[in-house]
Each structure stands twice: as C-alpha cells, then as structure tokens.
Enzyme design. Structure first.
Site, PDB file in Angstrom:
ATOM      1  N   CYS A  69      19.378  -3.036   4.693  1.00 35.27           N
ATOM      2  CA  CYS A  69      17.872  -3.404   4.443  1.00 35.27           C
ATOM      3  C   CYS A  69      17.799  -4.176   2.990  1.00 35.27           C
ATOM      4  O   CYS A  69      17.882  -3.698   1.967  1.00 35.27           O
ATOM      5  CB  CYS A  69      17.248  -1.988   4.137  1.00 35.27           C
ATOM      6  SG  CYS A  69      15.294  -2.176   3.961  1.00 35.27           S
ATOM      7  N   CYS A  94      14.787  -3.541   1.068  1.00 32.74           N
ATOM      8  CA  CYS A  94      14.665  -2.051   0.402  1.00 32.74           C
ATOM      9  C   CYS A  94      15.679  -2.409  -0.875  1.00 32.74           C
ATOM     10  O   CYS A  94      15.459  -1.800  -1.879  1.00 32.74           O
ATOM     11  CB  CYS A  94      15.346  -0.803   0.942  1.00 32.74           C
ATOM     12  SG  CYS A  94      14.719  -0.985   2.846  1.00 32.74           S
ATOM     13  N   ASP A  95      16.738  -2.886  -0.598  1.00 34.60           N
ATOM     14  CA  ASP A  95      18.031  -2.824  -1.709  1.00 34.60           C
ATOM     15  C   ASP A  95      17.967  -4.086  -2.367  1.00 34.60           C
ATOM     16  O   ASP A  95      18.498  -4.080  -3.504  1.00 34.60           O
ATOM     17  CB  ASP A  95      19.067  -2.673  -1.061  1.00 34.60           C
ATOM     18  CG  ASP A  95      19.244  -1.305  -0.374  1.00 34.60           C
ATOM     19  OD1 ASP A  95      18.549  -0.394  -0.552  1.00 34.60           O
ATOM     20  OD2 ASP A  95      20.213  -0.971   0.544  1.00 34.60           O
TER      21      ASP A  95
HETATM   22  C1  LIG Z   1      20.080   1.975   4.220  1.00 30.43           C
HETATM   23  C2  LIG Z   1      18.840   2.288   3.909  1.00 30.43           C
HETATM   24  C3  LIG Z   1      18.099   2.237   2.859  1.00 30.43           C
HETATM   25  C4  LIG Z   1      16.708   2.299   2.677  1.00 30.43           C
HETATM   26  N1  LIG Z   1      15.960   2.094   1.662  1.00 30.43           N
HETATM   27  C5  LIG Z   1      14.829   2.294   1.818  1.00 30.43           C
HETATM   28  C6  LIG Z   1      13.944   2.407   0.392  1.00 30.43           C
HETATM   29  O1  LIG Z   1      14.556   2.143  -0.611  1.00 30.43           O
HETATM   30  N2  LIG Z   1      12.764   1.968   0.471  1.00 30.43           N
HETATM   31  C7  LIG Z   1      11.942   2.004   1.529  1.00 30.43           C
HETATM   32  O2  LIG Z   1      10.885   2.075   1.655  1.00 30.43           O
HETATM   33  N3  LIG Z   1      12.582   2.125   2.618  1.00 30.43           N
HETATM   34  C8  LIG Z   1      14.043   2.199   2.771  1.00 30.43           C
HETATM   35  N4  LIG Z   1      14.489   2.166   3.930  1.00 30.43           N
HETATM   36  C9  LIG Z   1      13.801   1.981   5.266  1.00 30.43           C
HETATM   37  C10 LIG Z   1      13.217   3.511   5.563  1.00 30.43           C
HETATM   38  O3  LIG Z   1      14.289   4.520   5.521  1.00 30.43           O
HETATM   39  C11 LIG Z   1      12.629   3.386   6.892  1.00 30.43           C
HETATM   40  O4  LIG Z   1      11.622   2.458   6.897  1.00 30.43           O
HETATM   41  C12 LIG Z   1      12.019   4.966   7.181  1.00 30.43           C
HETATM   42  O5  LIG Z   1      13.140   5.686   7.293  1.00 30.43           O
HETATM   43  C13 LIG Z   1      11.084   4.780   8.678  1.00 30.43           C
HETATM   44  O6  LIG Z   1      10.819   6.302   9.091  1.00 30.43           O
HETATM   45  P1  LIG Z   1      10.412   6.651  10.196  1.00 30.43           P
HETATM   46  O7  LIG Z   1      10.123   8.107   9.906  1.00 30.43           O
HETATM   47  O8  LIG Z   1       9.592   5.602  10.953  1.00 30.43           O
HETATM   48  O9  LIG Z   1      11.792   6.633  11.042  1.00 30.43           O
HETATM   49  P2  LIG Z   1      13.242   7.156  10.770  1.00 30.43           P
HETATM   50  O10 LIG Z   1      13.704   7.637   9.228  1.00 30.43           O
HETATM   51  O11 LIG Z   1      14.175   6.179  11.454  1.00 30.43           O
HETATM   52  O12 LIG Z   1      13.320   8.616  11.576  1.00 30.43           O
HETATM   53  C14 LIG Z   1      13.263   8.691  12.895  1.00 30.43           C
HETATM   54  C15 LIG Z   1      13.903   9.903  13.271  1.00 30.43           C
HETATM   55  O13 LIG Z   1      13.597  10.269  14.823  1.00 30.43           O
HETATM   56  C16 LIG Z   1      14.772  10.634  15.357  1.00 30.43           C
HETATM   57  N5  LIG Z   1      14.881  10.285  16.706  1.00 30.43           N
HETATM   58  C17 LIG Z   1      14.801   9.094  17.203  1.00 30.43           C
HETATM   59  N6  LIG Z   1      14.884   9.098  18.653  1.00 30.43           N
HETATM   60  C18 LIG Z   1      14.955  10.523  18.832  1.00 30.43           C
HETATM   61  C19 LIG Z   1      15.019  11.232  19.963  1.00 30.43           C
HETATM   62  N7  LIG Z   1      15.222  10.598  21.345  1.00 30.43           N
HETATM   63  N8  LIG Z   1      15.127  12.585  20.141  1.00 30.43           N
HETATM   64  C20 LIG Z   1      15.042  13.075  18.974  1.00 30.43           C
HETATM   65  N9  LIG Z   1      14.925  12.533  17.727  1.00 30.43           N
HETATM   66  C21 LIG Z   1      14.972  11.198  17.777  1.00 30.43           C
HETATM   67  C22 LIG Z   1      16.043  10.289  14.698  1.00 30.43           C
HETATM   68  O14 LIG Z   1      17.346  10.951  14.623  1.00 30.43           O
HETATM   69  C23 LIG Z   1      15.499   9.967  12.993  1.00 30.43           C
HETATM   70  O15 LIG Z   1      15.926  11.073  12.583  1.00 30.43           O
HETATM   71  C24 LIG Z   1      15.946   2.386   4.069  1.00 30.43           C
HETATM   72  C25 LIG Z   1      16.704   2.570   5.317  1.00 30.43           C
HETATM   73  C26 LIG Z   1      17.984   2.498   5.483  1.00 30.43           C
HETATM   74  C27 LIG Z   1      18.805   2.465   6.633  1.00 30.43           C
END
Ligand SMILES: Cc1cc2nc3c(=O)[nH]c(=O)nc-3n(C[C@H](O)[C@H](O)[C@H](O)COP(=O)(O)OP(=O)(O)OC[C@H]3O[C@@H](n4cnc5c(N)ncnc54)[C@H](O)[C@@H]3O)c2cc1C
Length: 377
Positions: free
Chosen positions: A148, A151-152
C-alpha cells in the site's frame, strides 16, 4: 456439526474498519447486528479485523496523535462494537441469495436469514509470491516492502528518501522527467540516474520502446552534449549530456538508425563471431577454469559437430556447453571428463529439440570422420 439456522435483523459481512463501523452504528440503533468474518487463514491472508491486522503503524487515523498499531486499532473498534451489543461469528460466507427477503447466507455450519445485509468484505493485496515479501526476518515485509504505497509512503522509514517504483519496462517516457503528484517530486530519467556511473540497457530491441525511437530521442543530445527535460508545467530545463555511449547489439545497424545517426555515433566496430581457432582457445580456457582436461579428440568432436550442422560458432558457447557437461557429469556421479557421449548429450540439451534428440545416422557417420585439422574449419 449440524447446520444451524439464524434469523437476524442486520447482518454485516467483514470485520475490517468498514464492517465494524457499520456494526457500531447499527448496534447503537438497537438493531442487534450479527457481524460475520472469515477465520484466520494464513494462505488466504484473512483475519478477523481485516487488512489492518497485518499492518504496523497507522498514522492517519484521527485521534491517535502518535499513531497506533493496526491490530491495536482494530481491537478498539471491536470493543466499541461489542459494547453496544454486536454478535460475532467466525465463518466464511460461501453463498448468498439476494433474490428476496430475507436474504439467505450460507456458511459451512450456518444458514443465516437476514432482513438487511451490509457487505464490507474489503480487499486483499495481490502479492507477487516472492520470498522478499515475507515478514522480517524471512523477508522485508513491513520493513520497506508493502502492498500500500499511499498508506506507507509517508511513514518515517520512507520520509525524505527517494521513492523508486519498480516494475514495467523501458519506455520513452522513462527517458524524460516523470512528475509524481503523490510523491511531489520528479523522478529523473534513467540516463540521469546513472550520472557518474554506468547505464546498461539490456535486451536492446526487446524493450517496450522501439530502438529507433530511443536513438532518435538521443540524437540531438549526443551531438550537442546537452539535453532538454520538460517540467510538468511545460517549462524546459537544460541539463548536461556528457556520456560515453557504447551500443553493442546484434541487431542490424541498418534497421536501427539512419546514416545521419550513425555518423554521430563516432566509431563503429563490428565484432565477428569467433573463428575456429579463437573458439578452440576459448574452449580450452573455459575447460581449464573448470579443471576439465581438454584433449585434441574431444575438441575435434565438438568442432566437428559445428561443421556437421553448419552452425555458426558463438563466443559464449564453450562456456555454456561446458556448464552443461559439468552438470551432467556431476548428476551421473562421473569425474569431469569430455567423453563424446557427454558432449553429445550437452549439445542436444543446449541446442534443443530443433536438431533432433535422436542421433541421426548421417551425423554419426560424419562424427567418425573427424577433420584432420579442425582449427582450419
Ligand atoms: C499492509 C497494509 C497497510 C495498510 N496501512 C494503512 C494505513 O496506514 N492507513 C490507512 O488508512 N489504511 C491502511 N491500509 C488500508 C486499510 O487497511 C484498508 O483500507 C481497510 O482495512 C479497508 O477496510 P474494510 O473494512 O473495507 O476491509 P478489510 O479490512 O479488507 O476487511 C474485510 C474483511 O472481510 C472479510 N471477508 C471477505 N470476504 C468474506 C467472506 N466471504 N466471508 C467472511 N468474511 C469475509 C475479510 O476476511 C476481512 O477481514 C493498509 C492495508 C494494508 C494491507
């Protein structure tokens, strides 16, 4: 376990920041949400809590002036959702039927009827699958290797450091300044990055930019010893272009550039393929470096094979053939020696199936008739 059925007012899939935010709001509205998230799976890279569970510093979340670790932030999110009565279930949703209400969700162990469904399944990074992506100490994951950039990129580890974006191939745009709106600076063209050093353009002719276009880009700087680079505002700046350019190619020069360009190239030297005498000398030295005894019959055998196949000798081939010969001897558990059989296997292996794996009668006949003086081939 028998399949259980649950009836719910609000179901949320995903316990990342989006899912938990939805849970906090719907729980506070007394809708008793059920939040479903996939269990921890290292291979699929899933964890309740979502992507921030594999993150270290999160610096951009308001309310944490010193930043916060990703998993710690998600623990707080979850506690807050729990406080207002969210239920949690760790299951993969494998199927949904949204054709009518209640919506029907299936997991391995449950059928869930939901009046309202909030899908917050987020995303997962497409990793390249290379060892360096692993977490430290096995790789550089989280210590420079990230999925990302936005983010980083601003983290202290990267602050005030040159941002090098890897990937892609040579394009004409790389020969000019490229402005990054995100990084707020220009990336220098590759010829400037190699300033004071050496720039090697490998595989000339196989890049995305045609060789002719690249040479045309440099024809004026080569002559004037200055280049003009364009800023994103349109303004041009003059930079020195003091290079010693060496083109080494097996492409036909007539297909590369016109006479006007070739004149500007200064000296041109054609390096011919090795003569049989030079090839023999290369072969002997390569064999000597590997501790392989190279006698006259073995050399005759090799040289004769070139003659039989009317094959042009190349300077790299003694090395490549001897590499294979070494591997074959080691694999068979023999001492390193240039027997005709080993040479034949290495030859077929190197020059490929186009020359037939099966020994051909005429070849064998000619191999017998080794030349009186193979150096005069
Ligand atoms: C390494 C890394 C560093 C990051 N650092 C930052 C940062 O510093 N600042 C920032 O703002 N953002 C950061 N991000 C981005 C941030 O993590 C994401 O934008 C955020 O997590 C998205 O949130 P979300 O709830 O939409 O989805 P997610 O966090 O992706 O959560 C979705 C969840 O749904 C679950 N899921 C999916 N399909 C299914 C299914 N069929 N059944 C059951 N469960 C399911 C998954 O297991 C997951 O736990 C980073 C991302 C990564 C990978």
């Amino acid at each position: 376990m028998a399949i259980q059925t649950l009836d719910k007012e609000v179901v949320i899939i995903g316990s990342g920041p989006a899912g938990l935010t939805a849970a906090i709001y719907s729980a506070r509205a007394n809708l008793k949400p059920l939040l479903i998230d996939a269990p921890v799976d290292a291979h699929k890279q899933t964890a309740p809590g979502g992507q921030l569970m594999i993150t270290t510093d999160v610096e951009n979340y308001p309310g944490f002036s010193e930043g916060i670790q990703g998993p710690d932030l998600m623990v707080e999110f979850r506690k807050q959702a729990e406080r207002f009565g969210t239920d949690f279930l760790e299951e993969w949703i494998t199927e949904v039927d949204l054709s009518e209400r209640p919506f029907i969700l299936r997991t391995e162990n449950y059928i869930i009827n939901a009046q309202t469904l909030i899908i917050a399944t987020g995303a997962s990074a497409k990793w390249l699958g290379i060892p360096g992506e692993a977490k430290v100490p096995d790789g550089f994951g989280g210590h420079g290797v990230s999925a990302c950039a936005t983010c980083d990129g601003p983290l202290p580890a990267f602050r005030n450091k040159t941002l090098v974006v890897v990937g892609g191939e040579l394009t004409l745009e790389n020969a000019d300044l490229t402005w990054s709106e995100a990084a707020k600076f220009y990336e220098a063209p590759f010829q400037m990055k190699s300033n004071g050093g050496t720039l090697v353009i490998d595989d000339f002719g196989r890049q995305r930019v045609a060789p002719q276009d690249l040479l045309n880009r440099w024809i004026v700087p080569l002559e004037r010893r200055v280049d003009y680079l364009a800023l994103h505002t349109g303004k041009k700046i003059e930079v020195p272009f003091e290079q010693l350019v060496v083109f080494s190619t097996n492409l036909d020069e007539k297909d590369l550039a016109d006479q006007a360009f070739l004149r500007r190239m200064g000296y041109r030297a054609r390096v011919e393929p090795p003569t049989a005498r030079a090839y023999t000398e290369i072969f002997k030295r390569q064999a000597y470096n590997r501790g392989i005894q190279c006698d006259e019959p073995a050399l005759n055998h090799v040289l004769n094979k070139y003659r039989i196949e009317h094959r042009q000798m190349k300077g790299c081939e003694p090395r490549d053939l001897l590499d294979r010969i070494t591997d074959i001897c080691l694999f068979d558990g023999h001492s390193l020696a240039l027997s005709p059989e080993v040479i034949d296997v290495a030859w077929r292996n190197y020059f490929g199936a186009s020359h037939s794996f099966a020994p051909v009668a005429t070849q064998e006949t000619m191999i017998e008739r080794t030349l009186a003086d193979p150096l005069e081939l």
